[in-house]
Scaffold this motif. Structure first.
Motif: not given
Length: 198
Positions: A52-56, A116-119, A122-124, A152-157
Motif C-alpha cells: 500500500d505504501i508503494a501504491e501511494a 500483487l500482480q492481479a492488483h 487494476t492499477r494500470v 495500455t500497451s503504449a504506456y507499459l512499453s
C-alpha cells in the motif's frame, strides 16, 4: 516523531529513504517505524501493508498528472500531444525515485506475488482511464475499447523504457511514446463508423 505528526506523505518518503539505502524488498515495516520513532500501529493507521505504501507513490504520479491536466497548457495541441504530455508528466513525477520504482516493480513481479500482480492489472487500467480523461480522448464504443487496449500497451512499453532511461529529461522515453501514440492515431480510422471523423 509524535503519532499526531505522521501523515501518509511522511511515511511514504521515509520508506523511499530506507529503500534507497538498501532496496524496497529488504527494509521492514519495523525499520520504517523505527526511523519515524513511531509504532507499527501508527503506520497501519495509514497503510495496511508495505505494498500500500508503494501504491501511494504511484497515486502521487496520478495526482501530479491530473494536476498538470488541469492547466491551460495541457488543453492545447493535438490528441497525440495532449496524451504524450499527460503520460510524460506521470513519468516526471517518478523520475527522482526511478531506482526505487525499479525495486518495487521487481518485488511485485516475483513469482510468489500473484496477488500483487492481479492488483497491478487494476492499477494500470485505472491509470490509463485517467490518461484518457486528462487528454480528452474522444473515442466511444468499439473505438474506445481499441483505444484503451492500444494506450495500455503504449504506456507499459514506455514505462519499461523509462525505468532504464538515462537520457536528459527522459528524451528516449518521450520519443518512443510519441511513435507509439502516432501508430495508435493512425489505427483509429479502422474502428470509426462510415462518415465519422477520426
Amino acid at each position: 516523531m509524535a503519532a499526531d505528526m505522521l501523515s501518509p506523505q511522511t511515511i511514504l518518503f521515509a520508506a523511499i529513504a530506507l529503500a534507497q539505502q538498501s532496496s524496497w524488498e529488504r527494509f521492514s515495516l519495523q525499520q520504517l517505524a523505527g526511523s519515524l520513532n513511531c509504532g507499527l500501529s501508527d503506520i497501519h493507521r495509514y497503510f495496511r501493508s508495505k505494498d500500500d505504501i508503494a501504491e501511494a507513490l504511484f497515486d502521487g504520479a496520478d495526482r501530479a498528472m491530473l494536476a498538470y491536466a488541469d492547466t491551460e497548457a495541457a488543453k492545447v495541441g493535438s490528441e497525440q500531444e495532449r496524451t504524450l504530455n499527460c503520460i510524460m508528466s506521470w513519468f516526471h513525477y517518478l523520475a527522482p525515485y526511478k531506482a526505487v520504482v525499479r525495486d518495487i516493480m521487481r518485488y511485485k513481479l516475483e513469482p510468489g506475488h500473484v496477488h500483487l500482480q492481479a492488483h497491478g492489472v487494476t492499477r494500470v487500467s485505472r491509470t490509463v482511464q485517467w490518461f484518457r480523461e486528462a487528454a480528452a480522448r474522444p473515442q466511444q464504443g468499439l473505438a474506445k475499447v481499441a483505444d484503451e487496449i492500444a494506450l495500455t500497451s503504449a504506456y507499459l512499453s514506455s514505462f519499461y523504457c523509462f525505468l532504464s532511461d538515462n537520457s536528459a529529461d527522459n528524451a528516449k522515453t518521450r520519443a518512443l511514446l510519441r511513435g507509439l501514440l502516432k501508430r495508435i492515431h493512425a489505427g483509429h480510422g479502422f474502428f470509426s463508423r462510415p462518415g465519422r471523423a477520426t
